[in-house]
Design an enzyme around this catalytic site. Structure first.
Site, PDB file in Angstrom:
ATOM      1  N   HIS A   1      -3.697   6.545   3.104  1.00  0.00           N
ATOM      2  CA  HIS A   1      -3.839   4.621   2.676  1.00  0.00           C
ATOM      3  C   HIS A   1      -3.976   3.289   3.384  1.00  0.00           C
ATOM      4  O   HIS A   1      -4.313   2.425   3.945  1.00  0.00           O
ATOM      5  CB  HIS A   1      -4.435   5.112   1.537  1.00  0.00           C
ATOM      6  CG  HIS A   1      -5.485   4.114   0.923  1.00  0.00           C
ATOM      7  ND1 HIS A   1      -5.042   2.403   0.521  1.00  0.00           N
ATOM      8  CD2 HIS A   1      -6.294   4.458   0.050  1.00  0.00           C
ATOM      9  CE1 HIS A   1      -5.775   1.798  -0.884  1.00  0.00           C
ATOM     10  NE2 HIS A   1      -6.701   2.769  -0.689  1.00  0.00           N
TER      11      HIS A   1
ATOM     12  N   SER B   1     -10.939  -0.956  -1.242  1.00  0.00           N
ATOM     13  CA  SER B   1      -9.999  -0.804  -0.293  1.00  0.00           C
ATOM     14  C   SER B   1      -9.652  -1.668   0.385  1.00  0.00           C
ATOM     15  O   SER B   1      -9.640  -1.498   2.032  1.00  0.00           O
ATOM     16  CB  SER B   1      -9.215   0.891  -0.818  1.00  0.00           C
ATOM     17  OG  SER B   1      -8.251   0.661  -2.094  1.00  0.00           O
TER      18      SER B   1
ATOM     19  N   ASP C   1       0.774  -1.403  -0.330  1.00  0.00           N
ATOM     20  CA  ASP C   1      -0.072   0.147  -0.241  1.00  0.00           C
ATOM     21  C   ASP C   1       0.817   1.500   0.487  1.00  0.00           C
ATOM     22  O   ASP C   1       1.596   1.708  -0.419  1.00  0.00           O
ATOM     23  CB  ASP C   1      -1.173  -0.443   1.311  1.00  0.00           C
ATOM     24  CG  ASP C   1      -2.237   0.800   1.336  1.00  0.00           C
ATOM     25  OD1 ASP C   1      -2.018   1.747   0.488  1.00  0.00           O
ATOM     26  OD2 ASP C   1      -3.498   0.017   0.825  1.00  0.00           O
TER      27      ASP C   1
END
Length: 787
Positions: free
Chosen positions: A228, A561, A147
């Site tokens: 994220h 996600s 990520d």
């Protein structure tokens, strides 16, 4: 390259990529421009004169007109999940490599995108009982998260009361800007970062130009500047020890799905410049060598077009990981509700779509005529306190950019001091709010169009805002047109739990059918992916916009996600409870025990339409972890099964070697049919051009992982109109010595009476039960046009 019975529309998935092979290539002018490529090499062909593959690879770049510094232009060398290297190549080097006898494939580096509390208990997890208790919360399992990095100081990554790092771990804590070995601990056992491919793409040219990190906002280290990665990592395995919220929203106890699992962060995505295939493949290579048990990757293509498996580094890297016994969970993409929008569709991947949970953040839009419209919001600043403000819709001008409140599209003279209506587009919703704020708007109402339907997502905008569905948006615009002085205010109602129905398939979640091989149902299942609370970076505010200077320990995000790490955490728990289970067995346990009903005991619905959802929307259903702990039977798969599948879809032995790393031999006759891959679902494809009854036969093998002595009876749960199903045998008997049993399903469809939906498909299901376990299997019957 596709199977013979694929739908003609599926060719759009393949044709753009054919030219990468030597025998499909067209002439390329010999210029000195460098572009980045990934080169798959037959590693067994290395001449003995070279001491290492690295030296051999460098020699392959030295051509008569090669640009200087060939060896220095090798970015990554791959030796575990993939054999080969990535490098910046001139046109002449590219031509030379593509036809080199040891080179199996060459494909250009591409940029990918990130697929951007209460959810563990919504999954059925409870303290001191069930899967959490039986797995010791995933204590010795290591999850690698590919990520945007990690913010290690967050309390979610504390190693308080954790045991020593598992001996399996062989990785490192890589030092870099504002990150060092001291940032790892017994929870965050390792961290690495990968940016060579990203930076090389920024120096080159081509259709995927745009790489190279922005040093003013990024860290050259595993530290997360985007948020994220921190969010997904804490969703997988955040600690269960403290109270948390985002500016008062979603208040509760912080916890990941596998609170004691260990984390390894692999930073492959960079703020603004994205994630490049060459770096992703290098991270897969490192993660497998480091000793992870599970890989979580919430990354995919920027559109809904899927590359063939042999040109998709996520498919290639995950195959190598699965071949090493590592479970790989991937996001299904956010291009729903359009059909054939699911991404990451390789059959060895577990592909995860998104559903809602029973929590919402309501906000009401109150119009000047007294009408109240329902919406959602995560705004936490000064409220409007019931004061009515002028309402304006820039889209009335007919200018599309103004309708979507795009950058520099709003006239400050029109919107200053007013609440602005913006149509929801495909860009960042928070960016639309910032455009309104810059133009002087006092608030924003974000209205869905037909493509988003009634699906709502909360955002932490910096100005008062509410998101409303398509029908409420129509009512709002009708009000605007009905009066010369429209007014409105927004009332924020905080957090509401116990929402019914839930789960509902999120409107944005990627949908089937499978673009490459519709014989394999994708997505596999869905998990919580709407309004998920998890840890956040200190480098950016909750909107992720550079102008947002707010700081928050937690943020609420939506996307597949967010769904993917729920399944990654679930896999960690199941791996801890059942160390001998293969990746396919773990996936099977989740799929065959998934929920098909919501919390009012009705069939799950599609958020975009409000109508019943189908397996193209949710796969096998919504994950239920307590049932997955003890599934009774599993559908297992080995590397040989996947090789037979690839042979069955028409890949040559050389093409398959691009994926498998090792030479394979496909049978000359009687290749395995792709629909007979031992998957926990069955998809029957019938020709739409043939009238009357057509028949297909499917074989599956189940492995007993429950009581050694057990008897399972089949039940055909539902059959579409115009279809008949026969299962043989109808009873499976297991004993201490008989752990595997096979059965055949014969599906007959009468195309004259078959009733299908807009996708040309109809849906049913079957199950096996021993009185204790119910092993569910979705059935899809679809009509396809012949090639």
């Amino acid at each position: 390259m596709a199977s013979a019975n694929s739908h003609p529309r599926l060719l759009r998935c393949l044709l753009p990529f054919f030219f990468f092979f030597c025998f499909f290539t067209s002439a390329i002018s010999a210029d000195s421009t460098l572009r980045t490529y990934i080169i798959r090499v037959d590693s067994e062909s290395k001449p003995s004169v070279f001491v290492s593959h690295q030296h051999w690879y460098a020699s392959l770049l030295v051509t008569h007109d090669s640009v200087p510094g060939s060896a220095a232009r090798i970015l990554h060398t791959y030796d575990t999940v993939f054999h080969g290297f990535s490098a910046s190549l001139s046109a002449s080097e590219l031509d030379s490599l593509r036809c080199h006898p040891s080179v199996l494939a060459v494909f250009e580096d591409r940029r990918r995108q990130l697929h951007t509390t209460r959810s563990p208990q919504f999954l059925g997890l409870r303290n001191q009982q069930g899967l959490w208790s039986d797995s010791d919360y995933g204590s010795d399992v290591i999850v690698g998260v590919l990520d945007s990095g990690i913010w290690p100081e967050r309390r979610s990554f504390s190693d308080l009361n954790l045991g020593p790092v598992p001996k399996r771990w062989k990785g490192v804590c890589e030092a870099g800007e504002k990150f060092g070995p001291q940032n790892c601990n017994r929870k965050l056992v390792g961290a690495r970062f990968f940016l060579k491919g990203n930076e090389a793409s920024g120096r080159g040219a081509g259709p995927w130009i745009g790489g190279g990190i922005n040093n003013t906002i990024e860290f050259r280290s595993p530290r997360d500047a985007d948020g994220h990665g921190t969010h997904t990592a804490s969703t997988v395995a955040g600690r269960h020890s403290f109270r948390a919220s985002m500016a008062g929203y979603a208040f509760g106890i912080a916890k990941g799905v596998a609170p004691k699992a260990r984390l390894a962060a692999y930073k492959v995505c960079w703020k603004e410049s994205g994630c490049f295939d060459s770096d992703i493949l290098a991270a897969f290579d490192a993660a497998v060598n480091d000793g992870v048990h599970v890989i979580s990757i919430s990354i995919g293509s920027s559109d809904a077009v899927s590359s063939p498996y042999y040109l998709d580094p996520i498919a290639i890297g995950s195959y190598g990981a699965v071949a090493h016994g590592i479970f790989v969970s991937s996001s299904a993409g956010n291009h729903g509700p359009n059909g054939m929008s699911v991404t990451n569709i390789a059959p060895w991947l577990t592909t995860v779509g998104a559903g809602t949970i029973d929590r919402n953040f309501p906000a009401d839009v109150i119009l000047g005529n007294g009408v109240k419209l329902s919406g959602v919001s995560l705004y936490s600043g000064p409220p409007l306190s019931g004061k009515m403000h002028s309402l304006v819709y820039p889209g009335k001008s007919g200018l599309l950019s103004a309708s979507f409140c795009m950058e520099n599209s709003l006239d400050p003279n029109l919107v200053k001091g007013k609440i602005v209506i913006c149509d929801r587009g495909s860009g960042a919703r928070v960016a639309q709010g910032f455009v309104v704020q810059k133009a002087g708007g006092i608030g924003m109402i974000l209205a869905n169009g037909l493509s988003s339907g009634e699906g709502l997502v909360g955002d932490a905008h910096m100005i008062p805002n509410a998101a409303i569905g398509a029908s409420e948006g129509d009512s709002l615009k009708a009000y605007i047109s009905s009066t010369t002085h429209p007014t409105a205010t927004i009332e924020f109602r905080g957090t509401q739990i116990g929402i019914k129905p839930a789960p509902v398939v999120a409107s944005f979640s990627g949908r089937g059918p499978n673009c490459l091989n519709p014989e394999i149902l994708k997505p596999d299942l869905i998990a919580p992916g709407v309004n998920i609370l998890a840890a956040w970076t200190d480098a950016i505010g909750p909107t992720g916009l550079e102008s947002d200077r707010r700081k928050t320990e937690f943020n609420i995000l939506s996307g597949t996600s967010m769904a993917c790490p729920h399944v990654s955490g679930a896999a960690a728990l199941l791996k801890s409870a059942h160390p001998d289970w293969s990746p396919a067995a773990i996936r099977s346990a989740m799929m065959t025990t998934a929920n098909l009903l919501d919390n009012i005991l009705q069939p799950m619905t599609d958020e975009s339409t409000g109508k019943p959802a189908t397996p193209y929307d949710f796969g096998a259903g919504h994950i239920n972890l307590n049932r997955a702990l003890d599934p009774g039977l599993v559908y297992d798969l080995t590397s040989d099964d996947y090789v037979n599948f690839l042979c069955g879809i028409g890949y040559s032995s050389k093409v398959i070697q691009v994926i498998t790393r090792f030479p394979v031999s496909c049978p000359g006759a009687r290749k395995s049919l792709p629909e007979n891959l031992n998957y926990p679902s069955i998809t029957a494809l019938f020709s739409s051009s043939k009238a009357g009854v057509q028949s297909k036969s499917f074989t599956r093998t189940v492995t007993n992982v429950g009581d050694p002595k057990s008897v399972y009876q089949v039940k055909v749960e539902s059959v579409p109109k115009g279809v008949s199903m026969t299962v043989n045998p109808t009873m499976l008997v297991f004993s201490e010595s008989v752990k595997k049993q096979s059965y055949t399903v014969i599906i007959k469809a009468n195309t004259n009476s078959l009733t299908v939906d807009y996708s040309g498909s109809a849906f049913g299901s079957m199950s096996w039960s021993d009185g204790k376990h119910v092993v569910m299997n979705p059935i899809v019957v679809t009509q396809v046009s012949p090639l």
